[in-house]
Design a protein around this motif. Structure first.
Motif, PDB file in Angstrom:
ATOM      1  N   ILE A 528       0.858  -1.180   0.000  1.00  0.00           N
ATOM      2  CA  ILE A 528       0.000   0.000   0.000  1.00  0.00           C
ATOM      3  C   ILE A 528       0.898   1.235   0.000  1.00  0.00           C
ATOM      4  CG2 ILE A 528      -1.943   1.152   1.096  1.00  0.00           C
ATOM      5  CD1 ILE A 528      -2.541  -1.784   0.339  1.00  0.00           C
ATOM      6  N   CYS A 529       0.940   1.912  -1.119  1.00  0.00           N
ATOM      7  CA  CYS A 529       1.729   3.148  -1.243  1.00  0.00           C
ATOM      8  C   CYS A 529       0.742   4.305  -1.311  1.00  0.00           C
ATOM      9  CB  CYS A 529       2.598   3.110  -2.502  1.00  0.00           C
ATOM     10  SG  CYS A 529       3.859   1.836  -2.417  1.00  0.00           S
ATOM     11  N   ASP A 530       0.757   5.128  -0.273  1.00  0.00           N
ATOM     12  CA  ASP A 530      -0.352   6.048  -0.077  1.00  0.00           C
ATOM     13  C   ASP A 530       0.163   7.384   0.452  1.00  0.00           C
ATOM     14  OD1 ASP A 530      -3.112   6.441  -0.191  1.00  0.00           O
ATOM     15  OD2 ASP A 530      -3.403   5.881   1.904  1.00  0.00           O
ATOM     16  N   GLY A 531      -0.743   8.334   0.538  1.00  0.00           N
ATOM     17  CA  GLY A 531      -0.438   9.591   1.209  1.00  0.00           C
ATOM     18  C   GLY A 531      -0.291   9.314   2.687  1.00  0.00           C
ATOM     19  N   THR A 532      -1.321   9.596   3.461  1.00  0.00           N
ATOM     20  CA  THR A 532      -1.243   9.286   4.878  1.00  0.00           C
ATOM     21  C   THR A 532      -2.521   8.615   5.342  1.00  0.00           C
ATOM     22  OG1 THR A 532      -2.077  11.492   5.405  1.00  0.00           O
ATOM     23  CG2 THR A 532       0.303  11.194   5.485  1.00  0.00           C
ATOM     24  N   TRP A 541       0.743   6.167   8.885  1.00  0.00           N
ATOM     25  CA  TRP A 541       1.294   5.197   7.943  1.00  0.00           C
ATOM     26  C   TRP A 541       1.101   5.686   6.500  1.00  0.00           C
ATOM     27  CZ3 TRP A 541      -0.962  -0.250   9.688  1.00  0.00           C
ATOM     28  CH2 TRP A 541      -0.590  -0.497  11.020  1.00  0.00           C
ATOM     29  N   GLY A 542       1.718   4.961   5.565  1.00  0.00           N
ATOM     30  CA  GLY A 542       1.489   5.316   4.163  1.00  0.00           C
ATOM     31  C   GLY A 542       2.411   4.612   3.171  1.00  0.00           C
ATOM     32  N   GLY A 543       3.321   3.751   3.684  1.00  0.00           N
ATOM     33  CA  GLY A 543       4.144   2.924   2.787  1.00  0.00           C
ATOM     34  C   GLY A 543       4.211   1.558   3.427  1.00  0.00           C
ATOM     35  N   GLU A 544       3.180   0.734   3.229  1.00  0.00           N
ATOM     36  CA  GLU A 544       2.964  -0.438   4.085  1.00  0.00           C
ATOM     37  C   GLU A 544       2.979  -1.747   3.314  1.00  0.00           C
ATOM     38  OE1 GLU A 544       2.870   0.528   7.266  1.00  0.00           O
ATOM     39  OE2 GLU A 544       2.941   2.554   6.421  1.00  0.00           O
ATOM     40  N   LEU A 545       3.517  -2.747   3.979  1.00  0.00           N
ATOM     41  CA  LEU A 545       3.430  -4.107   3.454  1.00  0.00           C
ATOM     42  C   LEU A 545       2.560  -4.900   4.429  1.00  0.00           C
ATOM     43  CD1 LEU A 545       4.294  -6.253   1.468  1.00  0.00           C
ATOM     44  CD2 LEU A 545       6.415  -6.523   2.727  1.00  0.00           C
ATOM     45  N   LEU A 546       1.483  -5.452   3.925  1.00  0.00           N
ATOM     46  CA  LEU A 546       0.528  -6.162   4.778  1.00  0.00           C
ATOM     47  C   LEU A 546       0.360  -7.590   4.291  1.00  0.00           C
ATOM     48  CD1 LEU A 546      -2.406  -3.520   4.683  1.00  0.00           C
ATOM     49  CD2 LEU A 546      -0.423  -3.501   6.205  1.00  0.00           C
ATOM     50  N   ILE A 547       0.041  -8.479   5.237  1.00  0.00           N
ATOM     51  CA  ILE A 547      -0.606  -9.729   4.838  1.00  0.00           C
ATOM     52  C   ILE A 547      -2.074  -9.453   5.097  1.00  0.00           C
ATOM     53  CG2 ILE A 547      -0.982 -12.167   5.346  1.00  0.00           C
ATOM     54  CD1 ILE A 547       1.908 -12.401   6.137  1.00  0.00           C
ATOM     55  N   ILE A 619       6.359  14.738  13.210  1.00  0.00           N
ATOM     56  CA  ILE A 619       5.585  13.497  13.282  1.00  0.00           C
ATOM     57  C   ILE A 619       6.280  12.457  12.415  1.00  0.00           C
ATOM     58  CG2 ILE A 619       3.368  12.458  12.642  1.00  0.00           C
ATOM     59  CD1 ILE A 619       2.104  15.202  13.197  1.00  0.00           C
ATOM     60  N   PRO A 620       6.641  11.299  12.959  1.00  0.00           N
ATOM     61  CA  PRO A 620       7.243  10.274  12.098  1.00  0.00           C
ATOM     62  C   PRO A 620       6.162   9.613  11.246  1.00  0.00           C
ATOM     63  CG  PRO A 620       7.109   9.498  14.373  1.00  0.00           C
ATOM     64  CD  PRO A 620       6.500  10.869  14.354  1.00  0.00           C
ATOM     65  N   SER A 621       6.474   9.380   9.979  1.00  0.00           N
ATOM     66  CA  SER A 621       5.483   8.762   9.101  1.00  0.00           C
ATOM     67  C   SER A 621       6.152   7.933   8.023  1.00  0.00           C
ATOM     68  CB  SER A 621       4.626   9.842   8.441  1.00  0.00           C
ATOM     69  OG  SER A 621       3.840   9.254   7.429  1.00  0.00           O
ATOM     70  N   SER A 622       5.536   6.795   7.722  1.00  0.00           N
ATOM     71  CA  SER A 622       6.037   5.945   6.632  1.00  0.00           C
ATOM     72  C   SER A 622       5.340   6.295   5.307  1.00  0.00           C
ATOM     73  CB  SER A 622       5.808   4.473   6.993  1.00  0.00           C
ATOM     74  OG  SER A 622       4.477   4.268   7.464  1.00  0.00           O
ATOM     75  N   SER A 623       4.790   7.495   5.207  1.00  0.00           N
ATOM     76  CA  SER A 623       4.034   7.914   4.015  1.00  0.00           C
ATOM     77  C   SER A 623       4.866   7.882   2.734  1.00  0.00           C
ATOM     78  CB  SER A 623       3.517   9.338   4.232  1.00  0.00           C
ATOM     79  OG  SER A 623       3.110   9.904   3.002  1.00  0.00           O
ATOM     80  N   THR A 624       4.340   7.247   1.703  1.00  0.00           N
ATOM     81  CA  THR A 624       5.009   7.266   0.390  1.00  0.00           C
ATOM     82  C   THR A 624       4.754   8.611  -0.304  1.00  0.00           C
ATOM     83  OG1 THR A 624       4.485   4.926   0.234  1.00  0.00           O
ATOM     84  CG2 THR A 624       5.366   5.953  -1.731  1.00  0.00           C
ATOM     85  N   GLY A 625       3.572   9.174  -0.064  1.00  0.00           N
ATOM     86  CA  GLY A 625       3.232  10.464  -0.684  1.00  0.00           C
ATOM     87  C   GLY A 625       4.236  11.542  -0.299  1.00  0.00           C
ATOM     88  N   ARG A 626       4.594  11.589   1.008  1.00  0.00           N
ATOM     89  CA  ARG A 626       5.540  12.619   1.444  1.00  0.00           C
ATOM     90  C   ARG A 626       6.934  12.332   0.890  1.00  0.00           C
ATOM     91  NH1 ARG A 626       1.089  13.870   3.172  1.00  0.00           N
ATOM     92  NH2 ARG A 626       0.993  14.146   0.912  1.00  0.00           N
ATOM     93  N   LEU A 627       7.264  11.055   0.692  1.00  0.00           N
ATOM     94  CA  LEU A 627       8.552  10.721   0.071  1.00  0.00           C
ATOM     95  C   LEU A 627       8.594  11.276  -1.357  1.00  0.00           C
ATOM     96  CD1 LEU A 627      11.227   9.052  -0.070  1.00  0.00           C
ATOM     97  CD2 LEU A 627       9.829   7.136  -0.868  1.00  0.00           C
TER      98      LEU A 627
END
Ligand SMILES: [Zn+2]
Ligand SMILES: [Zn+2]
Ligand SMILES: [Zn+2]
Length: 791
Positions: A528-532, A541-547, A619-627
């Motif tokens: 999931i590559c997303d904004g936030t 979150w925003g750059g996530e690997l899920l099962i 704020i720490p975030s794994s957001s792909t959008g901000r990357l």
């Protein structure tokens, strides 16, 4: 009397059989039942047809040969707007041999879902009529329609769908229209909005104060457009603002009035030939463009066109749609004498406000935006924006699902069978969904809920869908973000109506949406590559690997979190994310890098540097959008977002112009295990990009390197998991998958690993798809209480 099938067969001595067919797809409200009636009479088949909750049911009686001919003709002669997904056949007992074929009233349960159909572009037959000099009633008549075309969802007030329940209720049919409406063999049999020049709504041209201009409305509107004026044009789901697309001064003025400095404007073309002069279209793109849904199709622009520079500054694509109402065609018939076959056609609203759809907004909201308004007295019941689709390879990507697609229900797999419910979506690109009988009805795009008018539209849309589809929600699904207005609404609503609340994590909703759409019921990997989005641990979150399964999920990986200095301020100011990337890559001394001074001024640099080094207000975030934002700023492509996703779009456009990179991508990222999660660290890439940008490397090449590295890093993470688990299916969702280049690069790498890649089909990968994902996840959870396949 028409010869019945049985009479014929007694002569020919072939056995008579009777079958029942269930036909699914887009088969309701598109003239399907009248077609069956005509075919049955032609082929001498007895029986009946009616709508049910999931499509059309028909029964036919005749010889096997006749029934086969009947079904074959149904496929080949289906109306242009119809899409047959499946026909299943079942033999049943014979009826009276003298039976005639009849169109029956729809079953009670069907009324709700069956007859509320999407709005459709004008059909070829109606277009021929409005241009036919011999057709006295419809020549030049701007509100011509039939069962194959015209407004539906945008004019319906209540169910069951008949004329009295639409905004056409006040127009009594003339005898000629009434005769067409009542004749089963006529193209206008039960066409609820049917009308003609003698009895229907009339076109008018108004000045910006709302006073009528006493001239031929079409001719005068075309003259004004030719002169470069802005004319508001009433469409199917609201007003557009139209202006000559080849007149820079006129387009710039439109932007100024709309307070929309940079976001690309869509174009309306007179024909497919006119569109081909502006963009390169794939066969799938042409099919979409000419479909009855008639969306805006984003396609790569032709290098040299007459289009004014400020239509889509900095974009490698143009958004084009084809004239889809009789008004558009009549306007172009006039404009083409001046050589104009494309107009800017943008939604009639001020920036970020919902679409204007009521005449009462003239002069008011609309009067300030135009010089004149071409309107008519057929009211629009609800605003429905144009849909937007990218002509992408290997398949189109839907960005905004509205006119032409809504409210066609979207099926959910049987594991989602549950009581009726409601899903309220996210906050940006808001949509809502009602759930009933294994299907979700996703609302039209509503927009940004933090705007008061949009929030009102959100509440109206919920009431609207519940009423039209006869849904009394027994549960309500929402995002976990406590600050979203949709979440707050859900809490109040659940308390008032005493129904359970079901919180669905934002990125799980994305994953559930793509799984449900592809009817994958087993657990799969999901990138999931997303904004936030709000995480289950309270971080962003925003750059996530899920099962993930439709019901459930577990987070197993992420992008290495980036500090967002000033939190939400980063979404509008990509330079902040760029400084954060530099801080993460070079440490506290990063402010010595010359590139920092290109990103912002000294005082802002020190201000943000202090935030980053102290961690205050970060704020720490794994957001792909901000990357994507940060990299676009770093490469000098976009330092401030004037509209949502401007920076990521600029990054994709720059990369799309460049060739593929031959660099060693493996050196540009690292994979590690942190807190039990696979983590993608792009620090080496950021160092390379900063070095390249500081040494005048072409931004396009660096943008391509970024896209390729990110795809390679995700593929490497998946490769590890494929070795460890038996999961081979990878679902892709989130707003970043509106990026065609990244989607394509990642898909190819995953397929090389032997993975089955699932992408969205009819639901947007961005937050416009969240409500559908919430409906899927919540209904599956209710159905499967207790089990947790992803644990
Ligand atoms: Zn028609
Ligand atoms: Zn009439
Ligand atoms: Zn999202």
């Amino acid at each position: 009397m028409v010869e019945t099938s049985s009479m014929q067969q007694e002569r020919q001595n072939e056995p008579i059989v009777r079958c029942r067919w269930q036909i699914t797809g887009r088969v309701q409200g598109v003239g399907f039942r009248p077609l069956m009636y005509r075919l049955a009479n032609r082929i001498h088949v007895g029986g009946a047809v009616w709508n049910d909750a999931k499509g059309v049911i028909a029964e036919g009686q005749g010889t096997r040969r006749q029934l086969d001919e009947f079904i074959a003709a149904l496929r080949t002669e289906a109306p242009a707007a119809a899409v047959i997904r499946q026909i299943t056949e079942q033999p049943i007992a014979l009826h009276n041999e003298n039976e005639q074929f009849e169109i029956r009233r729809s079953s009670e349960s069907a009324v709700a879902t069956a007859e509320v159909a999407a709005d459709l572009a004008i059909c070829p037959d109606c277009l021929a009529e409005i241009r036919d000099p011999a057709n006295i009633r419809r020549r030049g008549y701007a509100l011509t329609n039939c069962t194959h075309c015209g407004p539906r969802f945008s004019i319906i007030r209540a169910v069951p769908y008949d004329r009295a329940a639409t905004t056409m209720a006040d127009f009594a049919m003339c005898p000629a229209c009434r005769a067409e409406y009542e004749a089963p063999i006529d193209r206008r049999f039960h066409a609820q909005p049917t009308a003609c020049r003698d009895c229907g709504p009339q076109l008018r041209l108004l000045d910006r104060q709302g006073s009528e201009i006493d001239e031929d409305a079409i001719v005068a509107a075309a003259q004004r457009l030719t002169r470069g004026e802005i004319v508001a044009v009433k469409g199917i789901g609201g007003f557009h603002l139209a202006v000559r697309a080849d007149n820079e001064t006129a387009v710039a003025r439109l932007r100024q009035l709309k307070h929309r400095p940079a976001k690309p404007l869509a174009l309306l073309c007179a024909s497919l030939i006119a569109a081909r002069r502006l963009v390169f279209l794939s066969p799938a793109g042409e099919t979409l463009l000419t479909s009855a849904a008639a969306p805006i199709v984003l396609a790569r622009r032709v290098a040299i066109t007459v289009i004014a520079p400020s239509v889509a500054p900095g974009q490698h694509r143009l958004g084009v749609m084809l004239a889809y109402t009789p008004i558009h065609h009549l306007l172009f018939d006039q404009l083409q004498t001046s050589g104009i076959d494309a107009l800017v056609m943008t939604s009639g609203n001020d920036v970020d406000e919902p679409l204007v759809f009521e005449d009462a907004d003239l002069p008011g909201r609309l009067g300030d935006l135009c010089d004149a308004a071409l309107t008519h007295d057929r009211l629009i019941q609800r605003a429905v924006d144009d849909s937007v689709v990218i002509d992408a390879l290997p398949e189109p990507i839907i960005l905004r699902r509205a006119r032409g697609y809504v409210p066609t229900p979207i099926a959910l797999p049987p594991m989602c069978d549950a009581a009726p419910g409601l899903a309220v979506g996210a906050e940006m690109k808001s949509t809502v969904a009602v759930y009933r009988d294994g299907q979700a009805v996703l609302s039209q795009h509503l927009g940004n809920l933090t705007r008061p008018r949009t929030f009102e539209a959100f509440k109206r849309s919920i009431a609207d869908l519940c009423e039209l589809f006869a849904v009394t929600p027994r549960w309500i699904a929402h995002d976990l973000h406590p600050g979203y207005l949709s979440t707050q609404f859900a809490r109040q609503w659940a308390a008032q109506h005493n129904v359970p609340l079901i919180g669905v994590q934002h990125h799980h909703a994305h994953a559930a949406a793509v799984l449900a759409e592809n009817e994958v019921t087993r657990p799969a990997l999901a990138i999931i590559c997303d904004g936030t989005g709000y995480g289950t641990d309270g971080t962003i979150w925003g750059g996530e690997l899920l099962i993930a399964s439709i019901a459930d999920f577990r987070r197993i990986g992420r992008l290495r979190p980036l500090l967002l200095p000033g939190g939400d301020a980063c979404a509008k100011q990509p330079w902040r994310s760029a400084l954060s990337l530099l801080y993460a890559a070079f440490g506290a001394d990063f402010t010595r890098l010359p590139i920092c001074r290109e990103l912002t001024d000294e005082s802002q640099l020190q201000f943000v540097a202090n935030m980053l080094t102290s961690g205050v207000s970060c704020i720490p975030s794994s957001s792909t959008g901000r990357l994507f934002d940060g990299v676009a700023a770093l490469l000098g492509l976009c330092r401030r977002n004037r509209f949502e996703a401007e920076a990521p779009m600029a990054l994709e456009a720059a990369a799309a112009e460049a060739g593929h990179s031959a660099r060693l991508l493996r050196e540009a990222y690292r994979l590690s295990e942190t807190d039990g999660l696979i983590e993608i660290d792009l620090t080496p890439l950021v160092r390379m990009l900063a070095y390249g940008a500081g040494h005048a490397c072409p931004a396009g090449d660096l943008a391509m390197l970024f896209h390729e590295t990110l795809a390679a890093a995700w593929a490497a993470a998946i490769e590890r998991l494929i070795q460890k688990t038996d999961l081979r299916t990878v679902a892709l969702s989130g707003g970043v998958f509106c990026n065609e280049l990244f989607t394509g690069l990642l898909t190819r790498r995953l397929e090389q690993l032997g993975a089955e890649v699932l992408r969205h089909r009819g639901v947007p990968p961005n937050d416009g798809g969240i409500a559908y994902g919430q409906a899927a996840a919540a209904s599956a959870r209710l159905n499967h209480q207790g089990s947790s396949p992803c644990a």
